[in-house]
Design an enzyme around this catalytic site. Sequence first.
Site, short mmCIF file in Angstrom:
data_model
loop_
_atom_site.label_atom_id
_atom_site.label_comp_id
_atom_site.label_asym_id
_atom_site.label_seq_id
_atom_site.Cartn_x
_atom_site.Cartn_y
_atom_site.Cartn_z
CG HIS A 187 45.92 51.28 -46.11
ND1 HIS A 187 46.52 51.42 -44.89
CD2 HIS A 187 45.71 49.96 -46.28
CE1 HIS A 187 46.70 50.21 -44.35
NE2 HIS A 187 46.21 49.31 -45.18
CB SER A 228 45.48 40.24 -38.37
OG SER A 228 46.31 41.27 -37.88
CD GLU A 241 49.52 50.54 -42.87
OE1 GLU A 241 49.99 50.49 -44.01
OE2 GLU A 241 49.28 49.52 -42.17
N GLY A 285 47.98 44.37 -38.83
CA GLY A 285 49.36 44.04 -38.48
C GLY A 285 49.56 43.47 -37.09
CE LYS A 322 49.77 46.90 -44.77
NZ LYS A 322 49.30 47.03 -43.41
CG ASN A 339 48.60 46.89 -48.80
OD1 ASN A 339 49.54 47.41 -49.42
ND2 ASN A 339 47.95 47.50 -47.82
CD GLU A 383 42.66 46.99 -44.68
OE1 GLU A 383 43.14 45.89 -44.94
OE2 GLU A 383 43.34 48.03 -44.69
P1 PGA Z 1 47.67 43.06 -42.28
O1 PGA Z 1 47.46 44.37 -43.19
O2 PGA Z 1 47.12 41.89 -43.06
O3 PGA Z 1 49.14 42.98 -42.05
O4 PGA Z 1 46.89 43.27 -41.03
C1 PGA Z 1 46.28 44.57 -43.90
C2 PGA Z 1 46.26 45.94 -44.50
O5 PGA Z 1 46.69 46.91 -43.86
O6 PGA Z 1 45.80 46.11 -45.65
#
Ligand code: PGA
Length: 257
Positions: free
Chosen positions: A96, A215, A98, A174, A10, A8, A168
Site C-alpha cells: 500500500h 476515493s 501509505e 483520501g 486502515k 481497507n 491506486e
Molecule cells: P480512500 O482510500 O478510499 O480513502 O481513498 C483507499 C485506499 O487507500 O486503499
Amino acid sequence: MRPIIIANWKMNLSPSVSVDLTEEMLRAIKDKDLEKTDVVLAPSFSALALVAQEVKKEEISLGVQDVFWEERGAFTGCESPKFLREAGCRYAIVGHSERRQNLGETDEMVHLKLKAALANGLTPILCVGETYDERREGQTGNVLLRQVNSALQGVNFLPHEHLVIAYEPVWVIGTGQAVETHEAEEAFRIIWQQVVDNVPLSIARSNVRIIYGGSVDASNAIDFMALEHFAGFLVGTSSLRAKEFAQIVELMQKYGA
Ligand code: PGA
C-alpha cells in the site's frame, strides 16, 4: 471472474468499533446476493481476532493490511503470513502506498511479501500507483510497469493461487476526488500487459483481478464498472460507513464486472 470489494479500514477503528461496524455491515449487506461478489474486510491487527469471529459463518472474508515475508523468527513487531492464515485471514494487502511512503517499503520488500502471502494461502492484494509528481512528469506508465514487474518477477503461480492488483493513484487517495475513468482504464491496460508478461495466460485470465482504489464512493463507483479489465474496488474512507459500502456492493452486483 467474480468481482471483489475490499474495505481497507486502515488505522481508523479501535477493536470494539471494528466489531460494531462489522455487525452493521453484515446487516446492511444481508439481503445482497454475495454469491456474485467477494467482499473482504481488512481491519487493523488489533481487531483481527474479533472481526474474524464476527465473519466466521458469513460469506465475507477477512483480510490483513500488511504481512511480513518470513513465517517465523526474531522479527519483533512483524506479522507472520502463516499465523495470519491460521487466524482466519484469506487476503493480504501488500505494498500500500501509505507503507511505501511512510515506512520506506521498497519494491523488493513488496515482492517478498507477495511471495510469502501466496506461499501461505493468502491472496495478495498488490497495491500500485503513481504519486502526483510522477504523474506530472509523465511517469505513470513507467511506475506501474516497475511496480508490477518487480512484484511478480520470478513468481510461479500455481493454478489454485489468486492475485488482486489494485491501481491506486497515490494523489487521489483520501481526497474525495477519484481519478478520471479514462486514466484508470489506461492504467488497467498497462497493468494487464505486465500481468500477462509474468503470469501464464490461463492463470492470468481466471485468477488475476485488477481493481481500482482511491476515493471510491457510492456516487462514482458506477463510472468504473464498464472499464475494460475492471474487477472491483479497494475502498478506504467510504468503507467506514456501512450503508455506503453496502450500496457500492449492491451497485457492483447490478452493473459490475
Ligand atoms: P480512500 O482510500 O478510499 O480513502 O481513498 C483507499 C485506499 O487507500 O486503499
